[in-house]
Design a protein around this motif. Structure first.
Motif, PDB file in Angstrom:
ATOM      1  N   ALA A 375       2.344  24.879  30.613  1.00 44.87           N
ATOM      2  CA  ALA A 375       1.078  25.083  31.374  1.00 44.87           C
ATOM      3  C   ALA A 375       1.667  25.225  32.950  1.00 44.87           C
ATOM      4  O   ALA A 375       2.532  24.832  33.466  1.00 44.87           O
ATOM      5  CB  ALA A 375       0.190  23.751  31.594  1.00 44.87           C
ATOM      6  N   ALA A 376       0.663  25.899  33.653  1.00 46.46           N
ATOM      7  CA  ALA A 376       1.023  25.900  35.004  1.00 46.46           C
ATOM      8  C   ALA A 376       1.088  24.824  35.973  1.00 46.46           C
ATOM      9  O   ALA A 376       0.638  23.995  35.502  1.00 46.46           O
ATOM     10  CB  ALA A 376      -0.272  26.744  35.740  1.00 46.46           C
ATOM     11  N   GLY A 377       2.335  24.758  36.527  1.00 48.01           N
ATOM     12  CA  GLY A 377       3.087  23.566  37.497  1.00 48.01           C
ATOM     13  C   GLY A 377       3.859  22.573  36.671  1.00 48.01           C
ATOM     14  O   GLY A 377       4.231  21.944  37.011  1.00 48.01           O
ATOM     15  N   GLU A 378       3.967  22.997  35.318  1.00 49.25           N
ATOM     16  CA  GLU A 378       4.722  22.011  34.579  1.00 49.25           C
ATOM     17  C   GLU A 378       6.308  22.371  34.705  1.00 49.25           C
ATOM     18  O   GLU A 378       6.681  23.450  34.667  1.00 49.25           O
ATOM     19  CB  GLU A 378       4.516  22.226  32.840  1.00 49.25           C
ATOM     20  CG  GLU A 378       4.332  20.950  32.376  1.00 49.25           C
ATOM     21  CD  GLU A 378       4.137  21.207  30.867  1.00 49.25           C
ATOM     22  OE1 GLU A 378       4.627  20.367  29.937  1.00 49.25           O
ATOM     23  OE2 GLU A 378       3.517  22.278  30.611  1.00 49.25           O
ATOM     24  N   PRO A 379       7.077  21.599  34.977  1.00 50.90           N
ATOM     25  CA  PRO A 379       8.711  21.604  35.091  1.00 50.90           C
ATOM     26  C   PRO A 379       9.130  22.003  33.693  1.00 50.90           C
ATOM     27  O   PRO A 379       9.170  21.122  32.855  1.00 50.90           O
ATOM     28  CB  PRO A 379       9.244  20.447  35.754  1.00 50.90           C
ATOM     29  CG  PRO A 379       8.072  19.257  35.664  1.00 50.90           C
ATOM     30  CD  PRO A 379       6.681  19.993  35.325  1.00 50.90           C
ATOM     31  N   ILE A 380       9.959  23.207  33.731  1.00 49.21           N
ATOM     32  CA  ILE A 380      10.480  23.477  32.578  1.00 49.21           C
ATOM     33  C   ILE A 380      11.954  22.994  32.390  1.00 49.21           C
ATOM     34  O   ILE A 380      12.243  22.269  31.413  1.00 49.21           O
ATOM     35  CB  ILE A 380      10.758  24.985  32.323  1.00 49.21           C
ATOM     36  CG1 ILE A 380       9.033  25.666  32.435  1.00 49.21           C
ATOM     37  CG2 ILE A 380      11.318  25.456  31.136  1.00 49.21           C
ATOM     38  CD1 ILE A 380       9.089  26.919  32.799  1.00 49.21           C
ATOM     39  N   ILE A 381      12.697  23.123  33.404  1.00 48.78           N
ATOM     40  CA  ILE A 381      13.981  22.258  33.445  1.00 48.78           C
ATOM     41  C   ILE A 381      14.096  21.759  35.015  1.00 48.78           C
ATOM     42  O   ILE A 381      13.539  21.983  35.647  1.00 48.78           O
ATOM     43  CB  ILE A 381      15.215  22.959  33.125  1.00 48.78           C
ATOM     44  CG1 ILE A 381      15.324  24.473  34.009  1.00 48.78           C
ATOM     45  CG2 ILE A 381      15.175  23.628  31.677  1.00 48.78           C
ATOM     46  CD1 ILE A 381      16.262  25.017  33.804  1.00 48.78           C
ATOM     47  N   ARG A 382      14.607  20.380  35.094  1.00 50.44           N
ATOM     48  CA  ARG A 382      14.890  19.799  36.443  1.00 50.44           C
ATOM     49  C   ARG A 382      16.430  19.732  36.565  1.00 50.44           C
ATOM     50  O   ARG A 382      17.489  19.509  35.744  1.00 50.44           O
ATOM     51  CB  ARG A 382      14.560  18.591  36.001  1.00 50.44           C
ATOM     52  CG  ARG A 382      13.006  18.099  35.786  1.00 50.44           C
ATOM     53  CD  ARG A 382      12.693  16.778  35.800  1.00 50.44           C
ATOM     54  NE  ARG A 382      11.400  16.385  35.267  1.00 50.44           N
ATOM     55  CZ  ARG A 382      10.063  16.552  35.748  1.00 50.44           C
ATOM     56  NH1 ARG A 382      10.289  16.416  36.902  1.00 50.44           N
ATOM     57  NH2 ARG A 382       9.189  16.285  34.931  1.00 50.44           N
ATOM     58  N   GLN A 383      16.583  19.934  37.870  1.00 48.70           N
ATOM     59  CA  GLN A 383      17.982  20.068  38.419  1.00 48.70           C
ATOM     60  C   GLN A 383      18.633  18.718  38.183  1.00 48.70           C
ATOM     61  O   GLN A 383      18.020  17.732  38.264  1.00 48.70           O
ATOM     62  CB  GLN A 383      17.952  20.109  39.980  1.00 48.70           C
ATOM     63  CG  GLN A 383      19.144  20.440  40.592  1.00 48.70           C
ATOM     64  CD  GLN A 383      19.202  20.830  42.273  1.00 48.70           C
ATOM     65  OE1 GLN A 383      17.980  20.861  42.641  1.00 48.70           O
ATOM     66  NE2 GLN A 383      20.372  20.748  42.829  1.00 48.70           N
ATOM     67  N   GLY A 384      19.758  18.952  37.713  1.00 54.77           N
ATOM     68  CA  GLY A 384      20.753  17.431  37.416  1.00 54.77           C
ATOM     69  C   GLY A 384      20.774  17.219  36.061  1.00 54.77           C
ATOM     70  O   GLY A 384      21.414  16.338  35.407  1.00 54.77           O
ATOM     71  N   ALA A 385      19.635  17.567  35.261  1.00 60.04           N
ATOM     72  CA  ALA A 385      19.468  17.114  33.656  1.00 60.04           C
ATOM     73  C   ALA A 385      20.490  17.870  32.730  1.00 60.04           C
ATOM     74  O   ALA A 385      20.856  18.942  33.201  1.00 60.04           O
ATOM     75  CB  ALA A 385      17.918  17.338  33.349  1.00 60.04           C
ATOM     76  N   PRO A 386      21.112  17.393  31.809  1.00 62.37           N
ATOM     77  CA  PRO A 386      21.515  18.040  30.976  1.00 62.37           C
ATOM     78  C   PRO A 386      20.889  19.360  30.254  1.00 62.37           C
ATOM     79  O   PRO A 386      19.846  19.035  29.870  1.00 62.37           O
ATOM     80  CB  PRO A 386      22.371  16.912  29.884  1.00 62.37           C
ATOM     81  CG  PRO A 386      21.099  16.141  29.897  1.00 62.37           C
ATOM     82  CD  PRO A 386      20.569  16.042  31.274  1.00 62.37           C
ATOM     83  N   GLY A 387      21.562  20.197  29.408  1.00 60.27           N
ATOM     84  CA  GLY A 387      20.846  21.451  28.961  1.00 60.27           C
ATOM     85  C   GLY A 387      21.849  22.341  28.195  1.00 60.27           C
ATOM     86  O   GLY A 387      23.054  22.649  28.735  1.00 60.27           O
ATOM     87  N   THR A 388      21.522  22.674  27.041  1.00 55.59           N
ATOM     88  CA  THR A 388      22.304  23.534  26.190  1.00 55.59           C
ATOM     89  C   THR A 388      21.626  24.627  25.601  1.00 55.59           C
ATOM     90  O   THR A 388      21.762  25.180  24.568  1.00 55.59           O
ATOM     91  CB  THR A 388      22.715  22.788  25.121  1.00 55.59           C
ATOM     92  OG1 THR A 388      21.698  22.167  24.275  1.00 55.59           O
ATOM     93  CG2 THR A 388      23.870  21.725  25.301  1.00 55.59           C
ATOM     94  N   SER A 389      20.539  25.157  26.590  1.00 57.53           N
ATOM     95  CA  SER A 389      19.791  26.366  25.916  1.00 57.53           C
ATOM     96  C   SER A 389      19.285  27.221  27.267  1.00 57.53           C
ATOM     97  O   SER A 389      19.285  26.817  28.309  1.00 57.53           O
ATOM     98  CB  SER A 389      18.472  26.088  25.445  1.00 57.53           C
ATOM     99  OG  SER A 389      17.909  24.838  25.903  1.00 57.53           O
ATOM    100  N   MET A 390      19.148  28.509  26.991  1.00 57.69           N
ATOM    101  CA  MET A 390      18.530  29.267  28.012  1.00 57.69           C
ATOM    102  C   MET A 390      17.132  29.808  27.443  1.00 57.69           C
ATOM    103  O   MET A 390      16.897  29.771  26.406  1.00 57.69           O
ATOM    104  CB  MET A 390      19.716  30.601  28.282  1.00 57.69           C
ATOM    105  CG  MET A 390      19.724  31.350  27.331  1.00 57.69           C
ATOM    106  SD  MET A 390      20.857  32.739  27.699  1.00 57.69           S
ATOM    107  CE  MET A 390      19.596  33.802  28.698  1.00 57.69           C
TER     108      MET A 390
END
Ligand code: CMP
Length: 503
Positions: A375-390
């Protein structure tokens, strides 16, 4: 003139006029005795009041004995004793007049009237004694307007209750033993057991004792179930099926409740068709009872009779019925999986990065991509969080921002359809380097590490193309965070990507 002479003789005999306490005492004792002899059975206990007053007369005399030398103490004690004796005499006279005479000849005086006159007897005694002592009773109150106002203010509720009680007595909307609804709540019903100068007391069907101040009762609209007739009406509601004639049902019901406990023959019971409901025809059964205190049992037994009578006539009491219309809804239109994979592949063809992939590799990547909407305004990824997808943006727009060294936030870029983000963590395993937020409703195609690995293995140029992106984005990030105009270039990125994917 005879009665006046009699009263005058009585007064003279009692010693009231000449201040003779002992004669007044004798008069009071005689008056109490006359009351005890003449009062109706069960009312003699009222003599307790004057008797207590007589007993209290001993107190000031006993107090005066503590100060035998003081003449003033003796006088005060005499006035005190005379006050109590006089009050006892007057109260006894009130009782003789109201209870022994009036109650026998006419009807029993109300408790309020009796209370008020008894208190007036005490007040009259006080006025007489104060007069004898040379104090003008009026000056006690006239002396201070403020005190009078304060007393009046403090007593306003009490006086209101007394006057309302007197009005209730005069109007007589109910008598002792009547069943009344004493305020707007239909559950507040009780049998009147006492009306005194301050409040009316009722006992409810639950045997709860309720005290209602007379002032409150004076304002309420009282419903008396015992007046004007000793009977009151009861209502029951019975529903029968539409298929059965209301006429028949009403005859059956009337026959059923005839002679049931508490149901009077006169006034005659009646049944009317009250409503057409979703259960059937509703009948309103009305009958009268004098057993108001047992009304629940009266109603219940009438209902029992009605149930059995209806059952005997094969008339059912229906449960709620509803007409339900069922219709088959068209099956939801969903996109076939192949069509979705083709749509994703068409999007990947627009991504410059994937131009190095052959058709098979790109189609395989499209087939394994997941779709997510934010949704508009929703964070998709946050700085510092782990992640394994693009993520590849299919529709919508996202904003990329990073926390700078001064504790603020720097805007890095805004990305739209065909562009991608999240590749840095996917390729290096490092935490997310920035925060990405959906600007508007955004649909993403998500590529996981395991889906990406075969592409990297099959096409070495993909890693090189990615490295170029990474270097450019990192440089922009470093500039935004530290405002360093010349960020140090990274040379070993390609090696780290290959190591991370073990290729
Ligand atoms: P990642 O570090 O996995 O998560 C945050 C993402 O923000 C990052 O990958 C990039 O894809 C993206 N990003 C970081 N810096 C920039 C930039 N300067 N311009 C565009 N996108 C960026």
């Amino acid at each position: 003139m005879q009665p006046t002479t009699f009263v005058q003789q009585l007064v003279a005999l009692s010693g009231i006029r000449d201040g003779d306490t002992s004669r007044t005492l004798i008069a009071a004792v005689v008056a109490i005795a006359v009351f005890l002899l003449t009062a109706p059975q069960g009312r003699r206990c009222l003599a307790r009041g004057p008797a207590i007053l007589l007993g209290l007369a001993a107190l000031p005399l006993a107090a005066a004995m503590l100060f035998p030398e003081e003449a003033a103490a003796g006088d005060a004690a005499d006035f005190g004793a005379r006050f109590f004796v006089l009050a006892a005499f007057f109260q006894s006279m009130v009782l003789i007049a109201l209870v022994s005479v009036w109650e026998r000849l006419a009807r029993s005086p109300s408790a309020i009237l009796l209370d008020v006159l008894r208190w007036l007897a005490v007040a009259a005694s006080a006025a007489i004694i104060l007069g004898e002592a040379g104090v003008e009773p009026g000056t006690l109150f006239a002396g201070s307007a403020v005190v009078t106002a304060a007393i009046g203010f403090a007593l306003r509720d009490t006086l209101g209750n007394v006057f309302s009680g007197l009005a209730l007595q005069a109007e007589r909307p109910f008598e002792l033993g009547d069943w009344i609804q004493y305020d707007a709540n239909p559950a507040h019903i009780g049998r009147v057991v006492e009306v005194n100068w301050r409040a009316t007391r009722v006992i409810t069907l639950d045997e709860a004792f309720v005290v209602i101040p007379n002032g409150q009762l004076g304002l309420a609209s009282i419903r008396n179930f015992s007046k004007p007739d000793p009977w009151s009406r009861r209502s029951l509601f019975v529903t029968t099926p539409y298929a059965v004639s209301p006429q028949l049902v009403q005859e059956v019901i009337l026959e059923a409740i005839r002679g049931s406990f508490g149901v009077l023959d006169h006034p005659t019971p009646s049944v009317v068709t009250n409503a057409f409901t979703d259960r059937g025809v509703e009948h309103w059964v009305r009958f009268f009872t004098t057993e108001f205190d047992k009304r629940d049992r009266v109603d219940g037994m009438a209902r029992d009779r009605i149930w059995f009578a209806l059952a005997r006539h094969g008339i059912e009491i229906p449960v709620a019925t509803q007409q339900v219309r069922l219709s088959r809804l068209p099956a939801p239109v969903s996109e076939p999986p192949e069509a979705a994979a083709d749509r994703r592949d068409a999007m990947f063809q627009r991504v410059g990065l994937f131009a190095v992939l052959d058709e098979t590799a790109r189609q395989r990547l499209a087939a394994s991509a997941r779709e997510q909407t934010f949704a508009a305004g929703e964070p998709i990824i946050r700085q510092g969080a782990p992640g394994t997808s693009m993520f590849v943006i299919e529709t919508g727009r996202v904003a990329v921002s990073v926390a700078d060294e001064r504790g603020g936030t720097s805007h890095l870029a805004e990305l739209g359809p065909g562009e991608f983000f999240g590749e840095m963590s996917l390729l290096t395993g490092e935490p997310r380097s920035a925060t990405v937020t959906a600007r508007v409703e955004t649909r993403l195609l998500t590529i996981d590490k395991e889906a990406f690995r075969p592409c990297l293995e099959a096409e070495p140029r993909l890693a090189e193309a990615l490295e170029r992106f990474l270097v450019g984005r990192r440089a922009a990030q470093t500039t935004a965070i530290s405002r360093d105009p010349a960020p140090a270039p990274e040379h070993d990125l390609l090696r780290r990507i290959r190591e991370f994917f073990a290729i």
